[in-house]
Design a protein around this motif. Structure first.
Motif, short mmCIF file in Angstrom:
data_model
loop_
_atom_site.label_atom_id
_atom_site.label_comp_id
_atom_site.label_asym_id
_atom_site.label_seq_id
_atom_site.Cartn_x
_atom_site.Cartn_y
_atom_site.Cartn_z
N UNK A 137 -5.29 16.22 -6.47
CA UNK A 137 -4.35 15.13 -6.21
C UNK A 137 -4.55 13.93 -7.13
N UNK A 138 -5.75 13.79 -7.69
CA UNK A 138 -6.09 12.56 -8.40
C UNK A 138 -5.23 12.36 -9.65
N UNK A 139 -5.00 11.12 -9.99
CA UNK A 139 -4.13 10.78 -11.13
C UNK A 139 -4.67 11.36 -12.42
N UNK A 140 -6.01 11.34 -12.59
CA UNK A 140 -6.58 11.86 -13.83
C UNK A 140 -6.38 13.37 -13.94
N UNK A 141 -6.34 14.07 -12.81
CA UNK A 141 -6.06 15.51 -12.84
C UNK A 141 -4.65 15.75 -13.35
N UNK A 168 0.85 -1.19 0.00
CA UNK A 168 0.00 0.00 0.00
C UNK A 168 0.89 1.24 0.00
N UNK A 169 0.27 2.37 -0.31
CA UNK A 169 1.06 3.60 -0.40
C UNK A 169 0.14 4.81 -0.35
N UNK A 170 0.76 5.96 -0.16
CA UNK A 170 0.01 7.21 -0.25
C UNK A 170 -0.70 7.26 -1.60
N UNK A 171 -1.94 7.69 -1.56
CA UNK A 171 -2.79 7.61 -2.75
C UNK A 171 -2.48 8.72 -3.76
N UNK A 172 -3.19 8.60 -4.88
CA UNK A 172 -3.21 9.64 -5.91
C UNK A 172 -1.85 9.75 -6.63
N UNK A 173 -1.57 10.90 -7.16
CA UNK A 173 -0.30 11.08 -7.86
C UNK A 173 -0.31 10.49 -9.25
#
Length: 533
Positions: free
Chosen positions: A138-142, A93-98
């Motif tokens: 923060x979201x990947x799609x952003x 697991x890891x810090x989300x997003x990015x």
């Protein structure tokens, strides 16, 4: 369990490991058949600001993984006298997003862009409007769409993008998959199908059609998996990557890789509806498992993510929490050493935290800002750590520490006011975990005052995300088809001790007074950002 029983399980290959990549530490936890932690390891690291981007290099990621696992092996050896060679199950697991984007040859196209970056405001705003659904910065799609808006040349070459947990899992198994909780921080999830929202994918493809990329969005995503579903096994190459010493055997079953939100829910037994948890460490976020959708998007200030088994969750997230406080603790430690004194860091930390309980309820007119980075929820794209006090402030150690703890929850309170006041979200239980609760009586008192609701801490609160990931790996091999919430309640938390603190009226009123000062003082923070490099 006895030491001999634990040793026997480790030697037989029955042990289970969870590894979580946090912002400042990578932690590994090994659990036995009773799901209790019996060994741990860690690696300290720090992100870097490179060309305006908060990042960790690919080499740092792999080195940190290996270091944390090696430290776990050492702990096992010292406690049980055996070398860790075989695992029954493993979870990452890891810090989300990015944003981790790869080309067709599996090379990283641009440096990892972490959740901490607040450089995707235009993308977040446009996608939220397009979907009618909150798409935080923060979201990947952003990150992907902002790269498109910026005309970055790498975008045309993207063949796959994922999160940090998804990247490590891929390296260990060869599988491009992601747990649904972590996936929900990449792109909106359709909770009816338990996959990425196909209608929104179609809208995105139409939005960028004029760019004539050689890809469709759906082709770039990892496969979404639910907790308990098979996510592959550690390959021979993966085992060598994790344990360069060569002791680890291939074959450990892998749980779907998850984000720190999902592991926090798991570690606090907060995956059922009307439950919630607060994870407070370097960053802070509160999550509530919803009974129904929110009425509107709130300009991306509230994330809608999911539990590891796919239930909808509202998340109020703040980038900054205890990071600035840690700097102050280090400064006090330095002062003590400069006078010839010595004190254990844990003792210093605990002593300072406990002093907060004797401070003035409104922090005596002191106002720190802990903004080491930007804070989307308060509308700031950058951060400047500040300390201000009123003309007649009561400048004491107790008030200073209490103010540091209160400001650590200022941005979170901003988001939670939306859920409590505007959406009338109901919570049966709110459980805290993370470094903020290491001194439980202090963390619970300040948090309950900030959120004007009872807050609990389990005796395992300090174990946090890596233990939560280990539990999800255990669920993979031991769940036997039971719903995740039911399995956690019966197999993990049935005998757990819980401490609950109800908010005291004077504490609530004191925090409200501080919060009013904090909200007004954001103008100072904005001015600092504009005038101080």
């Amino acid at each position: 369990m006895t030491t001999e029983a634990i040793k026997s399980e480790i030697e037989s290959g029955s042990a289970i490991v969870g590894i979580e990549f946090g912002s400042t530490r990578i932690k590994a936890v090994l659990i036995a058949s009773d799901n209790a932690p019996v060994a741990q390891g860690s690696h300290t690291w720090e992100n870097s600001l490179v060309d305006g981007i908060w990042t960790y290099s690919e080499a740092e990621i792999i080195a940190g993984l290996q270091s944390a696992y090696a430290d776990l092996k050492l702990d096992v050896k010292e406690k049980y006298g055996v070398t860790l060679k075989k695992l029954r199950a493993l979870g990452i697991s890891a810090m989300m997003h990015g944003y981790l984007a790869f080309g067709k040859d599996d090379t990283l196209l641009v440096p990892f862009r972490t959740w901490r970056n607040t450089i995707t405001g235009a993308a977040s705003e446009q996608l939220s409007a397009l979907f009618g659904y909150p798409i935080p910065e923060r979201w990947s799609i952003s990150h992907l769409y902002q790269a498109i808006l910026n005309n970055e040349p790498h975008v045309k070459d993207v063949a796959f993008f994922t999160t940090l947990a998804g990247f490590i899992h891929w390296k260990l198994t060869g599988k491009k998959v992601l747990g649904i909780g972590d996936a929900s921080g990449m792109f909106p999830i359709d909770t009816s199908t338990k996959g990425f929202n196909k209608d929104f994918i179609a809208k995105f493809d139409t939005l960028v059609a004029d760019k004539k990329f050689g890809w469709k969005l759906a082709d770039l995503f990892p496969k979404v998996l639910l907790a308990g579903e098979d996510a592959g096994s550690v390959t021979a190459d993966g085992a060598k990557l994790l344990d360069p010493a060569g002791d680890l055997e291939a074959g450990a079953r892998m749980a779907p890789p998850e984000g720190d939100a999902g592991t926090g829910m798991t570690a606090t037994n907060s995956v059922a509806k009307r439950t919630g948890n607060v994870s407070a460490g370097t960053s802070v976020f509160a999550m509530v498992v919803l009974e129904k959708d929110l009425s509107k998007a709130y300009n991306g200030l509230i994330d809608l993510v999911t539990t590891p088994d796919g239930a909808l969750v509202a998340m109020a997230h703040a980038n900054n929490c205890m990071g600035e406080f840690d700097h102050w603790v280090s400064l006090f430690d330095e002062v003590i050493k400069a006078t010839g004194g010595t004190v254990d860091k844990g003792t210093l930390y605990g002593t300072l935290l406990k002093s907060a309980l004797s401070g003035d309820k409104d922090c005596g007119g002191l106002l720190p800002f802990n903004y080491l980075s930007g804070e989307s929820i308060t509308g700031l794209s950058e951060g400047r750590a500040l300390f201000v006090r009123t003309q007649h402030a009561n400048f004491t150690m107790a008030n200073f520490i209490r103010a540091q703890l209160c400001t650590a929850l200022g941005a979170l309170r901003t988001g939670m006011d939306i859920l409590f006041d505007k959406e009338a979200v109901k919570i049966d239980s709110l459980t805290g975990h993370g470094g903020f609760f290491k001194t439980a009586e202090v963390g619970l008192a300040i948090m309950s005052a900030a959120l004007h609701t009872p807050v609990s801490a389990l005796e395992t609160a300090g174990e946090g995300g890596p233990w939560g990931m280990a539990l999800l790996a255990s669920y993979l091999v031991n769940g036997n088809g039971a719903p995740l919430a039911e399995w956690l309640e019966k197999s993990v938390f049935a005998q757990s001790k819980k401490t609950t603190v109800a908010p005291k009226q004077d504490d609530v009123e004191g925090f409200n007074a501080f919060f009013a000062r904090y909200t007004k003082g954001l103008a100072i923070e904005r001015t600092a950002i504009e005038n101080i490099e």
